[in-house]
Design an enzyme around this catalytic site. Structure first.
Site, PDB file in Angstrom:
ATOM      1  N   PHE A  27      50.108  52.623  50.020  1.00 54.08           N
ATOM      2  CA  PHE A  27      49.931  53.179  48.673  1.00 54.08           C
ATOM      3  C   PHE A  27      49.607  54.672  48.751  1.00 54.08           C
ATOM      4  O   PHE A  27      48.726  55.082  49.510  1.00 54.08           O
ATOM      5  CB  PHE A  27      48.805  52.422  47.973  1.00 54.08           C
ATOM      6  CG  PHE A  27      48.568  52.821  46.556  1.00 54.08           C
ATOM      7  CD1 PHE A  27      49.530  52.614  45.582  1.00 54.08           C
ATOM      8  CD2 PHE A  27      47.352  53.378  46.181  1.00 54.08           C
ATOM      9  CE1 PHE A  27      49.298  52.961  44.261  1.00 54.08           C
ATOM     10  CE2 PHE A  27      47.103  53.723  44.867  1.00 54.08           C
ATOM     11  CZ  PHE A  27      48.075  53.518  43.905  1.00 54.08           C
ATOM     12  N   SER A  72      48.667  48.699  55.139  1.00 53.93           N
ATOM     13  CA  SER A  72      47.921  48.742  53.881  1.00 53.93           C
ATOM     14  C   SER A  72      48.691  48.020  52.765  1.00 53.93           C
ATOM     15  O   SER A  72      48.946  46.832  52.865  1.00 53.93           O
ATOM     16  CB  SER A  72      47.613  50.204  53.522  1.00 53.93           C
ATOM     17  OG  SER A  72      46.616  50.282  52.538  1.00 53.93           O
ATOM     18  N   MET A  73      49.112  48.734  51.714  1.00 60.43           N
ATOM     19  CA  MET A  73      49.923  48.071  50.689  1.00 60.43           C
ATOM     20  C   MET A  73      51.234  47.566  51.271  1.00 60.43           C
ATOM     21  O   MET A  73      51.779  46.544  50.827  1.00 60.43           O
ATOM     22  CB  MET A  73      50.203  49.016  49.513  1.00 60.43           C
ATOM     23  CG  MET A  73      50.941  48.343  48.352  1.00 60.43           C
ATOM     24  SD  MET A  73      51.384  49.473  47.027  1.00 60.43           S
ATOM     25  CE  MET A  73      52.884  50.201  47.679  1.00 60.43           C
ATOM     26  N   ASP A 111      37.661  51.531  59.575  1.00 61.88           N
ATOM     27  CA  ASP A 111      38.358  51.627  58.283  1.00 61.88           C
ATOM     28  C   ASP A 111      37.343  51.725  57.145  1.00 61.88           C
ATOM     29  O   ASP A 111      36.536  50.826  56.933  1.00 61.88           O
ATOM     30  CB  ASP A 111      39.237  50.389  58.101  1.00 61.88           C
ATOM     31  CG  ASP A 111      40.253  50.551  56.981  1.00 61.88           C
ATOM     32  OD1 ASP A 111      39.988  51.323  56.030  1.00 61.88           O
ATOM     33  OD2 ASP A 111      41.310  49.896  57.054  1.00 61.88           O
ATOM     34  N   HIS A 136      41.725  53.592  58.997  1.00 62.59           N
ATOM     35  CA  HIS A 136      42.661  52.879  58.136  1.00 62.59           C
ATOM     36  C   HIS A 136      44.115  53.043  58.569  1.00 62.59           C
ATOM     37  O   HIS A 136      44.867  52.070  58.627  1.00 62.59           O
ATOM     38  CB  HIS A 136      42.495  53.343  56.687  1.00 62.59           C
ATOM     39  CG  HIS A 136      43.364  52.597  55.728  1.00 62.59           C
ATOM     40  ND1 HIS A 136      43.303  51.218  55.581  1.00 62.59           N
ATOM     41  CD2 HIS A 136      44.336  53.014  54.873  1.00 62.59           C
ATOM     42  CE1 HIS A 136      44.184  50.825  54.673  1.00 62.59           C
ATOM     43  NE2 HIS A 136      44.826  51.891  54.235  1.00 62.59           N
TER      44      HIS A 136
END
Length: 251
Positions: free
Chosen positions: A36, A104-105, A199, A229
């Site tokens: 994202f 992530s996304m 993260d 992250h």
């Protein structure tokens, strides 16, 4: 917030969609999804690694990304799903094996495809954005706040993307999280899940929830002691690449 506000980090990097053919004798493709507000800069190091080994690699720039926060605020999570489905179908029609990865996304999109396509040979998920602290507030504030500045932006990172959070798009991400949580039991694909212990963007409990709830008989969690992250841009990248190659060879 003005459209000319300098909120796009590392604008000169190449972050568009890519599709690099592999060797003719290699019948495996790797599909990679970024996160994202990011671009494909996030997944290119892993893509380059696999491409040099002869694999076909594809990394689409997801709808709304790479241009402006305004544009990202105009899309919804179904646009991301549709793009992921389109890119997967292209590879599935050309290659004997397809592996899907996402950060992530992008990890949520990977899980979505796995829930819909049990024929996928394996998935590699990096810091899945299943739980993000206070993201639910985007449902309340997006009509009144278009963007929210990010905290702790690391300008030394090669990461490319927006240094603000487009709030209407964040609301779409929150709704996507809820949808993915209901789909986890449908995932039966071999899975490797990576989570950095440093993260501070997502809640690592989300990675644990993925591990516990997917129905895959072959699944493993890898905790990365020195990674934050953006695992695929971090200091343990070489270890991650090696583990991913072993996973692909073994499935």
């Amino acid at each position: 917030m003005s459209k000319t506000f300098p909120i796009f980090q590392n604008p000169d990097s190449e972050g568009g969609s890519f599709s690099w053919p592999g060797r003719k004798d290699n019948h495996t493709a790797i599909l990679l999804f970024h996160g994202f507000t990011a671009t494909t800069v996030e997944v290119r190091p892993l893509a380059n690694y696999f491409h040099k080994l002869g694999y076909h690699v594809s990394g689409p720039l997801l709808p709304g990304h790479g241009v402006s926060p305004e544009e990202l605020n105009q899309v919804n999570y179904q646009d991301w799903i549709d793009k992921a489905e389109f890119e997967y179908q292209k590879l599935a029609g050309q290659y004997e094996k397809v592996f899907v990865t996402g950060e992530s996304m992008g990890g949520l999109l990977t899980l979505w495809l796995a829930s819909e396509h049990p024929e996928i040979n394996g998935i590699m998920v990096f810091a899945p954005a299943l739980i993000i602290p206070n993201l639910w507030l985007s449902e309340l504030v997006w009509p009144f706040m278009k963007y929210k500045p990010k905290n702790n932006v690391d300008l030394s990172s090669p990461w490319q993307g927006f240094d603000v959070v487009p709030m209407k798009a964040a609301m779409q991400l929150f709704r996507f999280q809820l949808k993915i949580k209901r789909k986890l039991r449908s995932v039966k694909t071999p899975a490797k899940i990576f989570q950095g212990k440093l993260d501070n963007t997502i809640d690592p409990k989300g990675a644990v929830e993925v591990l516990e709830k997917i129905s895959s008989t072959k699944k493993e969690m890898v905790w990365l002691e020195e990674s934050s992250h953006c695992i695929l841009l971090d200091k343990q990248l070489e270890l991650v690449q090696s583990l991913c190659l072993d996973f692909v060879i073994g499935n």
